[in-house]
Write a protein that holds these residues in place. Structure first.
Motif, PDB file in Angstrom:
ATOM      1  N   ASP A   1       0.833  -1.202   0.000  1.00  0.00           N
ATOM      2  CA  ASP A   1       0.000   0.000   0.000  1.00  0.00           C
ATOM      3  C   ASP A   1       0.869   1.254   0.000  1.00  0.00           C
ATOM      4  N   LEU A   2       1.889   1.247   0.848  1.00  0.00           N
ATOM      5  CA  LEU A   2       2.780   2.404   0.943  1.00  0.00           C
ATOM      6  C   LEU A   2       3.551   2.612  -0.354  1.00  0.00           C
ATOM      7  N   ARG A   3       4.006   1.539  -0.954  1.00  0.00           N
ATOM      8  CA  ARG A   3       4.743   1.634  -2.223  1.00  0.00           C
ATOM      9  C   ARG A   3       3.839   2.190  -3.320  1.00  0.00           C
ATOM     10  N   GLU A   4       2.587   1.741  -3.358  1.00  0.00           N
ATOM     11  CA  GLU A   4       1.633   2.239  -4.348  1.00  0.00           C
ATOM     12  C   GLU A   4       1.423   3.746  -4.176  1.00  0.00           C
ATOM     13  N   SER A   5       1.274   4.194  -2.950  1.00  0.00           N
ATOM     14  CA  SER A   5       1.118   5.627  -2.680  1.00  0.00           C
ATOM     15  C   SER A   5       2.365   6.399  -3.080  1.00  0.00           C
ATOM     16  N   GLU A   6       3.518   5.834  -2.777  1.00  0.00           N
ATOM     17  CA  GLU A   6       4.780   6.475  -3.126  1.00  0.00           C
ATOM     18  C   GLU A   6       4.899   6.650  -4.640  1.00  0.00           C
ATOM     19  N   LEU A   7       4.549   5.617  -5.395  1.00  0.00           N
ATOM     20  CA  LEU A   7       4.627   5.698  -6.854  1.00  0.00           C
ATOM     21  C   LEU A   7       3.664   6.743  -7.412  1.00  0.00           C
TER      22      LEU A   7
ATOM     23  N   LEU B   1       2.562   9.426  -5.834  1.00  0.00           N
ATOM     24  CA  LEU B   1       3.093  10.741  -5.480  1.00  0.00           C
ATOM     25  C   LEU B   1       4.273  11.130  -6.372  1.00  0.00           C
ATOM     26  N   GLU B   2       5.156  10.180  -6.636  1.00  0.00           N
ATOM     27  CA  GLU B   2       6.290  10.457  -7.516  1.00  0.00           C
ATOM     28  C   GLU B   2       5.806  10.854  -8.908  1.00  0.00           C
ATOM     29  N   ALA B   3       4.782  10.177  -9.414  1.00  0.00           N
ATOM     30  CA  ALA B   3       4.239  10.503 -10.730  1.00  0.00           C
ATOM     31  C   ALA B   3       3.637  11.906 -10.732  1.00  0.00           C
ATOM     32  N   LYS B   4       2.925  12.260  -9.666  1.00  0.00           N
ATOM     33  CA  LYS B   4       2.338  13.603  -9.577  1.00  0.00           C
ATOM     34  C   LYS B   4       3.431  14.678  -9.520  1.00  0.00           C
TER      35      LYS B   4
ATOM     36  N   THR C   1       3.917  17.590 -12.276  1.00  0.00           N
ATOM     37  CA  THR C   1       3.918  18.990 -11.864  1.00  0.00           C
ATOM     38  C   THR C   1       5.209  19.685 -12.294  1.00  0.00           C
ATOM     39  N   ALA C   2       6.332  19.020 -12.114  1.00  0.00           N
ATOM     40  CA  ALA C   2       7.618  19.599 -12.511  1.00  0.00           C
ATOM     41  C   ALA C   2       7.682  19.788 -14.016  1.00  0.00           C
ATOM     42  N   ALA C   3       7.156  18.835 -14.777  1.00  0.00           N
ATOM     43  CA  ALA C   3       7.165  18.951 -16.238  1.00  0.00           C
ATOM     44  C   ALA C   3       6.310  20.129 -16.687  1.00  0.00           C
TER      45      ALA C   3
END
Length: 79
Positions: free
Chosen positions: A47-53, A55-58, A62-64
């Protein structure tokens, strides 16, 4: 978001409670309550890994978007 990866040995837990003095009905009620709580509210590593992925994608998106925007604020400020 929770997943079924949490293992809870209800029978072993019931046995421990009965050894500690709980009767069968009380021990089963406690085991049911704990089992439900674990299933409904405990996040697993997956669950935590899924959330981390996510968030990283968001963050990357956002940076792009930020990097593609013209720097119009800086230009206006410099005028």
């Amino acid at each position: 978001m929770t997943s079924p990866a949490i293992t809870f040995d209800r029978l072993a837990y019931i046995g421990r409670l009965k050894e500690a003095g709980f009767d069968d009905k009380q021990a089963r009620a406690q085991a049911d309550a704990l089992d439900a709580a674990l299933r409904d509210s405990v996040a697993t590593k997956a669950d935590l890994r899924e959330s981390e992925l996510r968030l990283e994608a968001k963050i990357e998106t956002t940076a792009a978007h930020r990097d593609r925007r013209p720097h119009s604020r800086a230009v206006k400020f410099m005028k």
